[in-house]
Scaffold this motif. Structure first.
Motif, PDB file in Angstrom:
ATOM      1  N   UNK A 265       0.838  -1.204   0.000  1.00 23.14           N
ATOM      2  CA  UNK A 265       0.000   0.000   0.000  1.00 23.14           C
ATOM      3  C   UNK A 265       0.871   1.251   0.000  1.00 23.14           C
ATOM      4  N   UNK A 266       0.614   2.139  -0.947  1.00 25.42           N
ATOM      5  CA  UNK A 266       1.362   3.391  -1.021  1.00 25.42           C
ATOM      6  C   UNK A 266       1.106   4.246   0.216  1.00 25.42           C
ATOM      7  N   UNK A 267      -0.140   4.234   0.701  1.00 25.34           N
ATOM      8  CA  UNK A 267      -0.478   5.021   1.892  1.00 25.34           C
ATOM      9  C   UNK A 267       0.295   4.523   3.108  1.00 25.34           C
ATOM     10  N   UNK A 268       0.464   3.205   3.210  1.00 23.46           N
ATOM     11  CA  UNK A 268       1.206   2.644   4.337  1.00 23.46           C
ATOM     12  C   UNK A 268       2.688   2.990   4.239  1.00 23.46           C
ATOM     13  N   UNK A 269       3.257   2.874   3.035  1.00 23.73           N
ATOM     14  CA  UNK A 269       4.681   3.194   2.862  1.00 23.73           C
ATOM     15  C   UNK A 269       4.955   4.651   3.198  1.00 23.73           C
ATOM     16  N   UNK A 270       4.080   5.557   2.756  1.00 22.49           N
ATOM     17  CA  UNK A 270       4.268   6.978   3.036  1.00 22.49           C
ATOM     18  C   UNK A 270       4.169   7.267   4.540  1.00 22.49           C
ATOM     19  N   UNK A 271       3.239   6.591   5.211  1.00 20.00           N
ATOM     20  CA  UNK A 271       3.072   6.802   6.648  1.00 20.00           C
ATOM     21  C   UNK A 271       4.306   6.315   7.412  1.00 20.00           C
ATOM     22  N   UNK A 272       4.845   5.167   7.016  1.00 21.48           N
ATOM     23  CA  UNK A 272       6.040   4.630   7.688  1.00 21.48           C
ATOM     24  C   UNK A 272       7.235   5.557   7.477  1.00 21.48           C
ATOM     25  N   UNK A 273       7.392   6.054   6.241  1.00 25.72           N
ATOM     26  CA  UNK A 273       8.496   6.961   5.948  1.00 25.72           C
ATOM     27  C   UNK A 273       8.380   8.243   6.769  1.00 25.72           C
TER      28      UNK A 273
ATOM     29  N   UNK B 145      10.771   9.786   9.905  1.00 25.86           N
ATOM     30  CA  UNK B 145      11.312  11.145   9.895  1.00 25.86           C
ATOM     31  C   UNK B 145      10.995  11.864  11.210  1.00 25.86           C
ATOM     32  N   UNK B 146       9.776  11.685  11.702  1.00 26.44           N
ATOM     33  CA  UNK B 146       9.382  12.325  12.960  1.00 26.44           C
ATOM     34  C   UNK B 146      10.182  11.776  14.138  1.00 26.44           C
ATOM     35  N   UNK B 147      10.422  10.459  14.146  1.00 23.43           N
ATOM     36  CA  UNK B 147      11.208   9.857  15.217  1.00 23.43           C
ATOM     37  C   UNK B 147      12.638  10.390  15.183  1.00 23.43           C
ATOM     38  N   UNK B 148      13.215  10.482  13.989  1.00 24.39           N
ATOM     39  CA  UNK B 148      14.581  10.994  13.861  1.00 24.39           C
ATOM     40  C   UNK B 148      14.683  12.424  14.377  1.00 24.39           C
ATOM     41  N   UNK B 149      13.700  13.258  14.026  1.00 24.61           N
ATOM     42  CA  UNK B 149      13.702  14.640  14.497  1.00 24.61           C
ATOM     43  C   UNK B 149      13.570  14.696  16.013  1.00 24.61           C
ATOM     44  N   UNK B 150      12.761  13.807  16.564  1.00 25.36           N
ATOM     45  CA  UNK B 150      12.572  13.745  18.016  1.00 25.36           C
ATOM     46  C   UNK B 150      13.885  13.395  18.717  1.00 25.36           C
ATOM     47  N   UNK B 151      14.606  12.436  18.168  1.00 21.51           N
ATOM     48  CA  UNK B 151      15.851  11.985  18.800  1.00 21.51           C
ATOM     49  C   UNK B 151      16.957  13.033  18.715  1.00 21.51           C
TER      50      UNK B 151
ATOM     51  N   UNK C 157       6.179   9.107  30.171  1.00 19.31           N
ATOM     52  CA  UNK C 157       6.828   7.853  30.538  1.00 19.31           C
ATOM     53  C   UNK C 157       8.186   7.778  29.854  1.00 19.31           C
ATOM     54  N   UNK C 158       9.225   7.542  30.621  1.00 19.42           N
ATOM     55  CA  UNK C 158      10.554   7.418  30.038  1.00 19.42           C
ATOM     56  C   UNK C 158      10.644   6.219  29.102  1.00 19.42           C
ATOM     57  N   UNK C 159       9.865   5.181  29.410  1.00 18.64           N
ATOM     58  CA  UNK C 159       9.949   3.969  28.606  1.00 18.64           C
ATOM     59  C   UNK C 159       9.007   3.983  27.400  1.00 18.64           C
ATOM     60  N   UNK C 160       8.118   4.993  27.318  1.00 19.17           N
ATOM     61  CA  UNK C 160       7.213   5.099  26.176  1.00 19.17           C
ATOM     62  C   UNK C 160       6.975   6.575  25.882  1.00 19.17           C
ATOM     63  N   UNK C 161       7.659   7.093  24.870  1.00 16.75           N
ATOM     64  CA  UNK C 161       7.604   8.516  24.548  1.00 16.75           C
ATOM     65  C   UNK C 161       6.646   8.748  23.386  1.00 16.75           C
ATOM     66  N   UNK C 162       5.739   9.685  23.566  1.00 16.71           N
ATOM     67  CA  UNK C 162       4.766  10.035  22.534  1.00 16.71           C
ATOM     68  C   UNK C 162       5.308  11.215  21.725  1.00 16.71           C
ATOM     69  N   UNK C 163       5.473  11.020  20.430  1.00 21.94           N
ATOM     70  CA  UNK C 163       6.105  12.025  19.575  1.00 21.94           C
ATOM     71  C   UNK C 163       5.037  12.838  18.852  1.00 21.94           C
TER      72      UNK C 163
ATOM     73  N   UNK D 135      12.507   0.783  20.364  1.00 21.52           N
ATOM     74  CA  UNK D 135      11.348   0.385  19.573  1.00 21.52           C
ATOM     75  C   UNK D 135      10.628   1.639  19.085  1.00 21.52           C
ATOM     76  N   UNK D 136      10.229   1.668  17.832  1.00 22.90           N
ATOM     77  CA  UNK D 136       9.438   2.777  17.302  1.00 22.90           C
ATOM     78  C   UNK D 136       8.284   2.209  16.490  1.00 22.90           C
ATOM     79  N   UNK D 137       7.095   2.751  16.716  1.00 22.34           N
ATOM     80  CA  UNK D 137       5.921   2.255  16.003  1.00 22.34           C
ATOM     81  C   UNK D 137       4.845   3.323  15.922  1.00 22.34           C
ATOM     82  N   UNK D 138       3.923   3.087  14.999  1.00 19.68           N
ATOM     83  CA  UNK D 138       2.744   3.928  14.818  1.00 19.68           C
ATOM     84  C   UNK D 138       1.549   3.174  15.380  1.00 19.68           C
ATOM     85  N   UNK D 139       0.728   3.857  16.177  1.00 23.31           N
ATOM     86  CA  UNK D 139      -0.478   3.260  16.722  1.00 23.31           C
ATOM     87  C   UNK D 139      -1.689   4.064  16.267  1.00 23.31           C
ATOM     88  N   UNK D 140      -2.690   3.369  15.710  1.00 25.08           N
ATOM     89  CA  UNK D 140      -3.943   3.995  15.283  1.00 25.08           C
ATOM     90  C   UNK D 140      -5.072   3.322  16.055  1.00 25.08           C
TER      91      UNK D 140
END
Length: 295
Positions: A67-75, A79-85, A95-101, A251-256
């Motif tokens: 899915x193109x929509x899924x690939x774009x969301x993962x990409x 990028x958002x995780x990298x900027x956060x770090x 939570x130190x063990x679970x950061x919301x970006x 660990x990094x993931x998207x939750x919907x």
């Protein structure tokens, strides 16, 4: 008292699963047209071979990996995780063990476009039995640099609804070494909840493994492991679960998250008052208005 009148769900939301179910049924009895309208709209959604097992409350699939929509969301998520770090001074997480970006909340954002994708919404709709409301879209990063067990690192149920559908989408590969979210099947979780008289508001709403496995079959445990392109569906209101535990790597993931109009996260008059309802416009389709909570 005024708050209870405006939102009576606050009286029931932290009760037992049975009490919470009675509230849902009462809301549906008083306003039967709300779910009826959303059930009627199911015919406009694409048929799906992917179905979340109601007894397990859990499903893993790679059916959307192209899915193109899924690939774009993962990409975009990476990028958002990298900027956060890169921003080492950021301290906005609870939570130190679970950061919301944080990310931009707009319909042009690839994360929200994916959350409104009819193919994904149709799976949540098939499980719930009606077109749901989009409740949350979260980017989570777990540094996994500690060994303590606390909070959501212990078995628990979520309080958002009596049923919900959460989608866990790995941004990087998630394996046993990254502290994956771990679920007990809905059937086994029901046994545990009854045996311990589980309440979401009492001091024992976090359960130790020894308590859970003295009642439940440990073989009924599932882990949200997978590669980018995989999607894990889970009803975390019915399935005891924990995450970010015993990990060696980040660990990094998207939750919907999709819920009902009678969810405990919504006020009594939910239309126009849910988290994303402000994104709907006069030009939005009826489907989008429903999922955004504007209709």
């Amino acid at each position: 008292m005024l708050n209870y009148l405006r939102n009576p769900s606050t009286i029931f939301r932290f009760g037992s699963p049975q009490v919470r179910r009675r509230y849902f049924n009462l809301r549906n009895f008083l306003s039967p047209g709300i779910l009826r309208k959303r059930r009627e709209h199911l015919d406009s959604l694409p048929d799906q071979a992917v179905k979340v097992d109601s007894q397990k409350g859990f499903y893993r699939t790679d059916a959307f990996k192209d899915s193109n929509a899924l690939r774009q969301a993962i990409s975009h998520g990476n990028e958002c995780v990298s900027a956060h770090l890169k921003n080492r001074d950021r301290k906005n997480h609870k939570k130190n063990y679970l950061q919301n970006i944080e990310f931009e909340s707009s319909l042009d954002n690839p994360l929200l476009r994916l959350a409104l994708n009819k193919d994904l919404v149709s799976i949540a709709s098939e499980y719930l039995g009606f077109v749901p409301i989009l409740s949350n879209v979260n980017l989570w990063y777990s540094p996994n640099d500690g060994s303590a067990r606390e909070g959501s690192q212990l078995f628990h149920l979520d309080w958002a609804d009596i049923r919900q559908c959460k989608l866990f989408i790995p941004l990087k590969e998630i394996d046993d070494d990254t502290g994956p979210t771990t679920f007990l099947s809905a059937d086994e979780s029901s046994k545990v909840a009854k045996a311990v008289n589980y309440r979401l508001s009492n001091e024992s709403n976090r359960l130790e493994d020894e308590v859970v496995y003295s009642i439940a079959d440990k073989s009924q445990v599932e882990k949200a492991v997978g590669k980018p392109g995989d999607i894990i569906f889970c009803d975390s209101c019915r399935c005891f679960h924990y995450g970010s535990r015993n990990a060696l790597k980040p660990r990094s993931l998207l939750m919907i998250q999709y819920v009902s109009p009678f969810s405990f996260v919504h006020p009594f008059f939910f239309r126009g008052n849910s988290k994303f309802s402000h994104l709907a416009s006069p030009n939005s389709s009826e489907f989008e208005k429903m999922v955004l909570g504007a209709s």
